[in-house]
Design a protein around this motif. Sequence first.
Motif, PDB file in Angstrom:
ATOM      1  N   LYS A  35       1.420  -1.456   0.295  1.00  0.00           N
ATOM      2  CA  LYS A  35      -0.030  -0.107   0.805  1.00  0.00           C
ATOM      3  C   LYS A  35       0.403   0.966  -0.075  1.00  0.00           C
ATOM      4  O   LYS A  35       1.840   1.430   1.021  1.00  0.00           O
ATOM      5  N   CYS A  36       0.321   2.110  -1.101  1.00  0.00           N
ATOM      6  CA  CYS A  36       0.908   3.398  -0.987  1.00  0.00           C
ATOM      7  C   CYS A  36       0.899   4.466   0.470  1.00  0.00           C
ATOM      8  O   CYS A  36       0.136   4.533   0.958  1.00  0.00           O
ATOM      9  N   PRO A  37       2.362   4.642   0.942  1.00  0.00           N
ATOM     10  CA  PRO A  37       2.635   5.368   2.065  1.00  0.00           C
ATOM     11  C   PRO A  37       1.517   6.654   2.171  1.00  0.00           C
ATOM     12  O   PRO A  37       0.570   6.953   3.002  1.00  0.00           O
ATOM     13  N   ASP A  38       1.210   7.406   1.029  1.00  0.00           N
ATOM     14  CA  ASP A  38       0.572   8.582   1.111  1.00  0.00           C
ATOM     15  C   ASP A  38      -1.146   8.584   0.752  1.00  0.00           C
ATOM     16  O   ASP A  38      -2.022   9.018   1.387  1.00  0.00           O
ATOM     17  N   ASP A  39      -1.319   7.891  -0.179  1.00  0.00           N
ATOM     18  CA  ASP A  39      -2.475   7.591  -0.345  1.00  0.00           C
ATOM     19  C   ASP A  39      -3.314   6.090   0.059  1.00  0.00           C
ATOM     20  O   ASP A  39      -4.813   5.697  -0.338  1.00  0.00           O
ATOM     21  N   GLY A  40      -2.817   4.965   0.126  1.00  0.00           N
ATOM     22  CA  GLY A  40      -3.045   3.895   1.151  1.00  0.00           C
ATOM     23  C   GLY A  40      -3.404   2.849  -0.742  1.00  0.00           C
ATOM     24  O   GLY A  40      -4.702   1.882  -0.200  1.00  0.00           O
ATOM     25  N   LYS A  61       6.185   0.754  -7.735  1.00  0.00           N
ATOM     26  CA  LYS A  61       5.109   2.582  -7.948  1.00  0.00           C
ATOM     27  C   LYS A  61       4.002   2.086  -7.729  1.00  0.00           C
ATOM     28  O   LYS A  61       3.779   1.691  -8.102  1.00  0.00           O
ATOM     29  N   CYS A  62       3.409   3.553  -6.546  1.00  0.00           N
ATOM     30  CA  CYS A  62       1.849   3.648  -6.833  1.00  0.00           C
ATOM     31  C   CYS A  62       1.453   3.461  -8.167  1.00  0.00           C
ATOM     32  O   CYS A  62       1.980   4.121  -9.038  1.00  0.00           O
ATOM     33  N   VAL A  63       0.577   3.183  -8.491  1.00  0.00           N
ATOM     34  CA  VAL A  63      -0.629   3.051  -9.439  1.00  0.00           C
ATOM     35  C   VAL A  63      -1.290   4.837 -10.084  1.00  0.00           C
ATOM     36  O   VAL A  63      -2.414   5.328 -10.685  1.00  0.00           O
ATOM     37  N   GLN A  64      -1.104   5.056  -8.255  1.00  0.00           N
ATOM     38  CA  GLN A  64      -1.800   6.871  -8.339  1.00  0.00           C
ATOM     39  C   GLN A  64      -1.363   7.533  -8.163  1.00  0.00           C
ATOM     40  O   GLN A  64      -1.544   8.522  -9.577  1.00  0.00           O
ATOM     41  N   CYS A  65      -0.416   7.503  -7.500  1.00  0.00           N
ATOM     42  CA  CYS A  65       0.033   9.078  -7.405  1.00  0.00           C
ATOM     43  C   CYS A  65       1.733   8.936  -8.192  1.00  0.00           C
ATOM     44  O   CYS A  65       2.747   9.933  -8.170  1.00  0.00           O
ATOM     45  N   GLU A  66       2.125   7.463  -8.694  1.00  0.00           N
ATOM     46  CA  GLU A  66       3.290   7.432  -8.894  1.00  0.00           C
ATOM     47  C   GLU A  66       4.720   7.327  -8.605  1.00  0.00           C
ATOM     48  O   GLU A  66       5.381   7.791  -8.836  1.00  0.00           O
TER      49      GLU A  66
HETATM   50 ZN   LIG Z   1       0.424   6.587  -3.359  1.00  0.00          ZN
END
Ligand SMILES: [Zn+2]
Length: 79
Positions: A35-40, A61-66
């Motif tokens: 899980k991305c620490p920024d947006d989950g 690599k987060c798929v949301q915020c990259e």
């Molecule tokens: Zn993210």
Amino acid sequence: MEAKKAPAMVKKMFETGKITLVDPDTKYRYSLTAKCPDDGEYADVARFDKAGNTLSRVVFKCVQCEEEFEVRQDQMMVI
Ligand SMILES: [Zn+2]
């Protein structure tokens, strides 16, 4: 498919130096995720390093915020 905590599978991936693992019963191929620490949001593996035959470092690599990030092995999941 929901991501799930599967410490034994994550451990096996590290031990075998692979970021995927096939379930011998279902033939489903699991992949490492975290899980991305920024947006989950769940993240894909961006790159990884090996030490001999074992994984030594995995970068997601987060798929949301990259954003790229690393987590402890016990925070990794499979999907
Ligand atoms: Zn993210």
